[in-house]
Enzyme design. Structure first.
Site, PDB file in Angstrom:
ATOM      1  N   ASN A  30       0.869  -1.176   0.000  1.00 18.15           N
ATOM      2  CA  ASN A  30       0.000   0.000   0.000  1.00 18.15           C
ATOM      3  C   ASN A  30       0.909   1.230   0.000  1.00 18.15           C
ATOM      4  OD1 ASN A  30       0.617   0.819   2.759  1.00 18.15           O
ATOM      5  ND2 ASN A  30      -0.663  -0.893   3.406  1.00 18.15           N
ATOM      6  N   GLY A  38      -2.879  -9.450   3.039  1.00 14.46           N
ATOM      7  CA  GLY A  38      -2.503 -10.206   1.846  1.00 14.46           C
ATOM      8  C   GLY A  38      -1.011 -10.409   1.697  1.00 14.46           C
ATOM      9  N   ASP A  40       1.324  -8.241   1.127  1.00 21.02           N
ATOM     10  CA  ASP A  40       2.066  -7.234   1.876  1.00 21.02           C
ATOM     11  C   ASP A  40       2.299  -7.691   3.319  1.00 21.02           C
ATOM     12  OD1 ASP A  40       3.296  -4.797   2.463  1.00 21.02           O
ATOM     13  OD2 ASP A  40       1.429  -3.667   2.545  1.00 21.02           O
ATOM     14  N   GLY A 125      -5.938  -8.720  -5.346  1.00 18.47           N
ATOM     15  CA  GLY A 125      -6.555  -9.126  -4.083  1.00 18.47           C
ATOM     16  C   GLY A 125      -7.540  -8.068  -3.614  1.00 18.47           C
TER      17      GLY A 125
END
Length: 178
Positions: A30, A38, A40, A125
């Site tokens: 992000n 997810g 990340d 996602g």
């Protein structure tokens, strides 16, 4: 499962991106670069607290751009963080922004002497980008860059789950041939 396209230096693999034995993995981050859900979140958990500490020094990252950090506890030496677009119906530049994620990640890879790199399915996602459309953009953009950039030996598309793997393989047969 794995499908190899040696003529294009591309591999499609079902698996966990945090376990890939490559020089760099790409994080679908992000804009804060401070972790999330997810892919990340999985990358931040696997890399350990050093990754978050380094990300705090970067000041975030705009959509479509990329930043590089160390890999910390990951098998990969580097993490390239890129911020994919949030899907808003396709009429807000999402395709171009997604292609920029792949282009800018590969530019950073070349600049840092990275020869092998693994990508997740960026923006597919929580950001809602339709998987087939995102896959076509990913495959086409990477194919075109690799045709002009010999220093990258291999790009691995790591698919989380059998459905994503099938979509990548079906579109790769069309985009890459074979």
């Amino acid at each position: 499962m794995e499908t190899v396209y040696p003529q294009h230096r591309i591999v499609i693999r079902e698996g966990d991106i945090t376990r890939q034995q490559v020089d760099a993995i790409v994080n679908a981050a992000n804009s804060t670069l401070l972790g999330g859900g997810g892919v990340d979140g999985a990358i931040h958990r696997a890399a350990g607290p050093g990754l978050l500490a380094e990300c705090r020094t970067l000041g975030g990252c705009p959509t479509g751009e990329a930043r590089i950090t160390g890999g910390y506890n990951l098998p990969a030496r580097y993490v390239i963080h890129t911020v994919g677009p949030i899907w808003r119906g396709g009429a807000h530049g999402e395709d171009a922004l997604l292609a920029s994620c792949y282009r800018n990640s590969l530019r950073l890879a070349v600049a840092h002497g990275i020869r092998t790199i693994a990508f997740p399915a960026i923006s597919t996602g929580a950001y809602g980008f339709p998987l087939p459309r995102a896959t076509r953009i990913a495959l086409t953009t990477v194919r075109d860059i690799l045709a002009e950039e010999p220093s990258i030996v291999q790009v691995v598309f790591v698919c989380f789950g059998e459905r994503a793997y099938r979509v990548y393989c079906e579109l790769a047969a069309e985009v890459l041939g074979g």
